[in-house]
Design an enzyme around this catalytic site. Structure first.
Site, PDB file in Angstrom:
ATOM      1  N   PHE A 181       6.978 -16.096   4.852  1.00 25.27           N
ATOM      2  CA  PHE A 181       7.276 -15.161   3.766  1.00 25.27           C
ATOM      3  C   PHE A 181       6.109 -14.195   3.624  1.00 25.27           C
ATOM      4  O   PHE A 181       4.987 -14.602   3.330  1.00 25.27           O
ATOM      5  CB  PHE A 181       7.500 -15.886   2.441  1.00 25.27           C
ATOM      6  N   LYS A 201      -1.667 -11.581  -6.103  1.00 29.12           N
ATOM      7  CA  LYS A 201      -1.462 -12.718  -7.022  1.00 29.12           C
ATOM      8  C   LYS A 201      -2.725 -13.069  -7.825  1.00 29.12           C
ATOM      9  O   LYS A 201      -3.122 -12.308  -8.678  1.00 29.12           O
ATOM     10  CB  LYS A 201      -0.943 -13.924  -6.239  1.00 29.12           C
ATOM     11  N   ASP A 253      -2.159 -13.737   6.002  1.00 30.86           N
ATOM     12  CA  ASP A 253      -1.614 -13.335   4.695  1.00 30.86           C
ATOM     13  C   ASP A 253      -2.018 -14.400   3.678  1.00 30.86           C
ATOM     14  O   ASP A 253      -1.445 -15.483   3.626  1.00 30.86           O
ATOM     15  CB  ASP A 253      -0.088 -13.230   4.830  1.00 30.86           C
ATOM     16  N   THR A 279      -0.251   6.973  -4.460  1.00 32.23           N
ATOM     17  CA  THR A 279      -0.789   7.593  -5.670  1.00 32.23           C
ATOM     18  C   THR A 279      -1.843   6.714  -6.325  1.00 32.23           C
ATOM     19  O   THR A 279      -2.956   7.155  -6.601  1.00 32.23           O
ATOM     20  CB  THR A 279       0.333   7.866  -6.688  1.00 32.23           C
TER      21      THR A 279
END
Lengths: 496, 496
Positions: free
Chosen positions: B213, B353, B322, B377
């Site tokens: 994931f 997280k 990750d 941005t």
């Protein structure tokens, strides 16, 4: 007419604190944010020595080639951006169009005086699983209070790219549900999708437009077609790309040509639907900005958008209007597509930037049937909703959309006048509200003008290859427009 | 051994305020966050009537099928999540593993008492263009203070998906620059990429793993292979998908089988490199979680990761680890891959997280040469950096990683004991630090246990088809573990 207003302002030295000589149609007699200086002040080259020192620190950490200056966000106020070298810039760019009420609006500062609100800022929930007390009410008071016509549902996300990514997903899920009818997923679909295989995943596509900007993540990047720097080297997909109209200005002189341009672009959209549908790359939706912003401030007519919506409907495809940059009131309507008088509510409207939080409004049929189809850990952030609640309250109370219209007239008329008087520098003046732009003859000239504007105390920005874009906040008033035009003229004189 | 600690806690009614009977190796004698209750308290069914009323309001606005309860974030404190019905849950799930120091840590509340800090919370800059004063120093004090081994550069993003999306882009840009050598882009590349065509875009791929994931946006979703609900209907790409090891537990009894599993999976990775490279879909990088979290808490050995890094290097591909869920200390090291004793620093490490902000650490060769290649941005948010600065300070001062190790021992040993005593419910106990999990015999049994735990006052969560995952905060201490184990045993007794 704008000259009269401008002159009246010039006669009071552009002071927000002595606005008694304002023209009759300018209703706001002082700045919406108190404590603004009377005008820009440039003390050093920009970036100045302190900015340069910080920049050299930043370059040790990460790529910083886009950094223009280091700002002093303690001192910045209203429409004025202060930098760390003591320069004060009138900001008509507002952090790439993402500051709704200027800097340090006192009522936004007050939001964080409230102890309950502070707790919302430090306890960030997984909003899709454990929302906080009264969160639905907060969403009603903020996002749904300014929902586009026909919309009662909203999904929140953390940024503009994620807003579009998830809206794209909602379109694909919706489209395939239409195809399946009442049937559920087959076991084969469930097994194959996890391994990136048909029939579980789809070969559906979205139609986007040349010059479009919808984000830089992988899905949105498929539909972004502005500059090579965003796209080079990144794997993508073959999705249909139409042509967004390119009008001739002034509009009133090129009515026939621009109508022909609309027809040409719309015929191409129809042809792309046919071609991709026949190839099995069915077009599930059309994705478009109401004004192509990053791509160079390209406008299209209400008639173009009306017909585009009809073509999408005829093909069973969704219409997504990306209001990430245009939404929030600076076009003189809360949503730019409010100008278009469309037959039907837009299927999906995405937002971010001046809304402080990202996400999308969608018609009920775009709601997935299963939880977790549109999901991530944070799903936006309640602290942004609390700030937006206050922003929306202020926009309504202070009639800031009306302010945008009045100020936009001053700005646009001023630019049009420069277009006549400095035709070698200011071309194709266009805009809605204060969301205005003009073209220069070349990228080099445009970049030179943006630099020269900074010397004159104006923070502006480029758009596309040759445009200067103006993105002032909602508290940008006629007297600020007057100062801007005054400084722009000084810059133009140095360009000629 | 954990039983001894548990018993000592039971004898003091699990009170954090009378911890004098603690076992010797438990160093922390009171809660790190003061004001915690002495234990969970369940008054109503969950969701209770007030949660249900708010849920019915929320359902009018958006899909809310994943909502479990409405929380009272004013009252929630430390490891305890309060809901709007007066229930108090010991939280071992922490908003999908995203709360580093529990709820309402007093020193985080104090951050927002500072007037300068408040201004950072309401003036959100476009960080890549107009960063605020001393921002590089703030990044040094927070993110770079806990940078993975060998890393001195960091890029910030707003969420986990955007962290991976942009890290993927950095890999593709890096790989193509290696291919080009000193040559610049050709005009043909610049023109073609904007229209999604080769040679400007690339056909490069990333190798991911079954059960992985990495996010739900389009790029990360290509590499996510957990549940159909994330993947169905969404267009994707054919990128290589390897097999993440599936070990037999207890590890010490299946050493030979698990080593063989490593070999099998690594041989498949080599084969995938060959196959995709030959097909012109060159593998530019390998993307992997140090522990597959959402997919079901699957672990792989340090030897597996060491060899995987060697294979990536041999093929000239990047290794991206990750750490969005695993990073931040709850595995007993700040970064889970610190457990792996790798030959070289990891090319790219992504985070979000519990780091409060998203982004990635990358080795210098992954820095793009041009501004705006990795850009958006907001580029994250300075207010999160300010909060993280305080979080890192507290983690270091209070030795919270050490706390995780001690508490993790209590937790894991307790779970292993249950594995022996309730073998029909608790299987394959595994974990690092407090990042622990076990399997149930079926999804139905797992879901039933998670529900039963809630009845007992424990907020936990599932992972993959059959696992229960524990994701307590860094201030989860042995006495909290004791309460958890006590309640878990009550739930297990009702399951048997």
């Amino acid at each position: 007419m704008w000259r009269k207003i401008l002159n009246s302002f010039n006669s009071v030295k552009c002071s927000a604190h002595n606005p008694s000589l304002l023209a009759n149609n300018v209703k706001y007699l002082s700045s919406f944010v108190s404590g603004e200086p009377t005008g820009p002040l440039v003390k050093t080259a920009i970036p100045g020595p302190r900015s340069l020192a910080m920049l050299s620190e930043m370059k040790k950490i990460q790529i910083s080639d886009a950094v223009q200056l280091f700002a002093d966000y303690s001192k910045s106020i209203g429409n004025y951006l202060y930098d760390v070298d003591g320069n004060i810039l009138l900001d008509v760019y507002t952090q790439i169009s993402s500051i709704p009420l200027g800097y340090n609006h006192p009522e936004l500062l007050d939001v964080l005086q409230d102890k309950e609100n502070i707790r919302t800022f430090i306890n960030r929930p997984a909003l899709g699983v454990f929302p906080g007390e009264n969160y639905p009410q907060r969403v009603q008071n903020s996002l749904l209070r300014i929902a586009p016509k026909g919309h009662t549902e909203v999904t929140t996300m953390a940024c503009g790219s994620c807003s579009n990514e998830n809206a794209y997903k909602a379109i694909f899920v919706w489209y395939r549900r239409k195809q399946r009818g009442d049937k559920s997923y087959t076991p084969e679909e469930e097994t194959s999708c996890v391994m990136n295989q048909l029939p579980g995943v789809s070969d559906l596509t979205l139609l986007s437009f040349k010059g479009a900007f919808h984000g830089r993540t992988f899905g949105t990047l498929i539909t972004t077609h502005t500059k090579p720097v965003h796209k080079l080297d990144i794997p993508t997909k073959d999705w249909p790309i139409g042509t967004f109209p390119r009008y001739k200005y002034p509009l009133e002189e090129f009515v026939r040509e621009n109508e022909e341009e609309d027809r040409r672009c719309l015929a191409e959209v129809e042809e792309l639907f046919d071609r991709y549908n026949k190839r099995g790359k069915t077009v599930a939706g059309v994705v478009i900005e109401p004004i192509q912003s990053e791509g160079g401030d390209h406008h299209a007519s209400p008639a173009f958008f009306q017909e585009l919506q009809r073509i999408a409907k005829k093909n069973g495809a969704a219409l997504l209007i990306d209001e990430v940059q245009t939404g929030g009131g600076t076009t003189g309507e809360f949503w730019c597509h409010d100008h278009f008088n469309l037959d039907h509510p837009v299927d999906i409207v995405t937002y971010s930037k001046k809304m402080l939080i990202g996400g999308y409004f969608s018609l009920p049929e775009f709601r997935p049937r299963e939880g977790y189809r549109i999901f991530n850990t944070w799903m936006g952030e309640p602290s942004k909703v609390i700030l937006l609640e206050k922003v929306v309250e202020i926009i309504k109370r202070d009639k800031l959309i009306e302010n945008v219209r009045v100020t936009g007239d001053v700005l646009l008329n001023g630019l049009k006048d420069f277009g006549k008087r400095y035709p070698n520098v200011v071309k194709n003046v266009r805009g809605r509200g204060t969301f205005c732009a003009f073209d220069c003859v070349s990228m080099a000239k445009r970049d030179q003008l943006v630099e020269q504007l900074k010397v004159e105390g104006i923070q502006s920005g480029g758009a596309g290859p040759v445009a200067v874009r103006l993105r002032p906040s909602l508290v940008f008033q006629p007297h600020h427009a007057s100062i801007f035009l005054d400084r722009l003229e000084k810059a133009l004189k140095k360009m000629d």
